[in-house]
Motif scaffolding. Structure first.
Motif: not given
Length: 544
Positions: A70-78
């Protein structure tokens, strides 16, 4: 009540014979049923040839748990929010910003060139803040972004709300499960168990797969395929760093002669435009992966190769360049092959992953176990022993309690097991240890129906009825009790199937099918046997 029309007798007989035909393959060696390619042979080309599927606890296989990054998902959303903010502020009339928006500590920081533009910038960025429905019944609405003025009059901080992140998490895990299911199914594995575990984990159980690393490679690869133009003349340091102009990035390459290459950040074509991928061979006879784009992808690919003859383009899989050929001529057909030192297995696995689609986030294996075949064989043997012991004890009890009619109930019980195994084979249901427990429970329930009928016959006979009318009354008046008991159990089995997962569903399936076959054999088949006996023997008294 006991009279059977010829067509009814024919229907009951056909049902038993069909159950026998579907059960038979389970007792025939695979070498007799199937050829070297796994296709049916001999009489099994026209007869049913499929057997009951054994679950992980019986057949052995791989048990893995993956965690969604989920850290990767959040970074991608940012990063997406960063691009959206830049685009929103550049709209006419543009709002000048100092530098480019940056992602810092989970927020996007925008610094304006002039403090007077603060109100206009906040108003324009607020358009990015789309409301979403909350999880609580779909009644409330919440915002996806937090937009606040920073410590000074030129800084704006943008963040993603927890509600929005939770919605992204739910969607990401659900999409991951579907992609994993398509990938595992493409390997030919029968009845894998793929389910959510906790908030951000996915359970994967693959019966018959003894190599968990292959499942890890198959599932753990994101499989994001993109095509980019290569930028020549960029100086790249040995560690993969270097100064690049805007819109250019440096990616690692699988080629040892070129460990890194600079490519344009904008993708020419993406894997989302892929129609089909498959295992193929290149001009040298080496394994490769063929691909074909849809109409829009073929058009974009044709335009890019037409305008860039003589240049190289990179085929990128999960941020790693797997091939970088030179465009010799325009590729207008929308198809081609990917060369990259593949083996037959790796080419097949990659084509399967591309066909299944890209994972929305990276998956990390956090638990893996291998259930050995010896454990499965031992479980099967113990299950068979339990069924045989239960079956034998029931036969002995019924014979002692009801004599000849106990033998009738035993024949009905054999027909019940025959139909149950045939249904499991025909439906290709997965049999697990809890499923075997469901079969044992079904045996007891089937006999229970016969006990109700025979006890009711005894009561009617003692009240002075003849043998025939006693049986007619016994079957007629026991029917409501039998249906009530079995319908309530069937409802419980249905709830277990709908709300349960894995072995719980296996138990519910065997129990549910067993209830249906029990009612048929205990009330219809045994009644046919009794009717035939009464017609042939014409007994004057009843010894029960």
């Amino acid at each position: 009540m006991l009279y059977f029309a010829p067509w009814k007798t024919t229907v009951v007989t056909l049902v038993i014979l069909i159950g026998l035909l579907f059960t038979l393959p389970n007792f025939v060696p695979e070498s007799v049923r199937l050829d070297a390619n796994g296709e049916p042979k001999g009489v099994f080309t026209v007869l049913p040839h499929k057997t009951i599927n054994l679950g992980l606890d019986l057949r052995g296989g791989s048990h893995l748990v993956f965690q969604v990054d989920m850290d990767e998902v959040r970074q991608e959303r940012l990063e997406n929010l960063q691009d959206d903010a830049r685009s929103a502020l550049r709209e006419d009339p543009p709002i000048l910003i100092a530098g480019s928006p940056a992602v810092v500590e989970g927020q996007v920081i925008v610094r304006l060139s002039r403090p007077d533009d603060m109100d206009r910038a906040l108003e324009r960025l607020e358009e990015l803040n789309e409301p979403i429905t909350t999880a609580a019944g779909g009644q409330g609405m919440t915002q996806t972004l937090t937009i606040n003025q920073g410590d000074d009059d030129r800084t704006i901080r943008l963040g993603i709300t927890e509600a929005a992140l939770d919605a992204v998490r739910q969607r990401t895990v659900t999409q991951s499960i579907e992609v994993i299911r398509r990938r595992v199914d493409s390997t030919g594995t029968t009845e894998p168990n793929i389910a959510r575990q906790g908030e951000d984990r996915v359970l994967v159980q693959v019966p018959g797969e003894s190599d968990p690393q292959r499942i890890i490679d198959l599932v753990g690869t994101t499989a994001r395929l993109t095509f980019h133009m290569v930028e020549e003349g960029i100086t790249i340091n040995p560690d993969g760093t270097g100064r690049t102009p805007p819109g250019v990035m440096i990616l690692p390459s699988e080629r040892s002669s070129e460990p890194y290459l600079a490519v344009q950040r904008r993708a020419l074509v993406t894997g989302e435009q892929l129609v089909n991928a498959g295992q193929a061979f290149d001009q040298n006879g080496q394994p490769a992966v063929s691909f074909r784009f849809n109409t829009s992808g073929a058009r974009s690919f044709a335009e890019a190769t037409t305008q860039n003859r003589g240049r190289r383009f990179a085929i990128v899989l999960d941020d790693t360049i797997i091939s970088a050929p030179v465009i010799r001529s325009a590729i207008t057909g929308g198809s081609g092959i990917i060369e990259g030192g593949f083996t037959l297995q790796s080419a097949t696995d990659l084509s399967n992953m591309l066909n299944a689609g890209a994972l929305p986030a990276r998956l990390t294996p956090v638990e893996q176990r291998t259930v050995t075949a010896s454990l499965g064989a031992d479980s099967v043997a113990r299950g068979e022993t339990a069924v045989l012991i239960g079956f034998g004890l029931v036969i002995v009890f019924m014979a002692l309690a009801y004599g000849f009619f106990g033998i009738v109930s035993t024949l009905a019980l054999l027909a019940n097991i025959l139909l149950l195994l045939g249904a499991l084979s025909g439906l290709q249901a997965t049999l697990t240890l809890p499923g075997i427990a469901g079969i044992v429970l079904t045996i007891g329930m089937a006999v229970d129906a016969n006990v109700l009928i025979f006890e009711r016959v005894r009561e009617e006979y003692r009240l002075g009825r003849t043998v025939t009318t006693a049986f007619e009354a016994g079957y007629s008046r026991a029917l409501s009790a039998i249906l009530d008991a079995n319908i309530t159990t069937l409802i419980a089995a249905s709830v277990l199937y709908m709300l349960g997962a894995g072995p719980v569903r296996g138990f519910a399936v065997t129990l549910g099918i067993g209830i249906l076959t029990s009612v048929f054999t205990a009330f219809v088949f045994s009644r046919l046997l009794i009717s035939t006996w009464l017609r042939m023997a014409r007994p004057k008294s009843l010894a029960m």
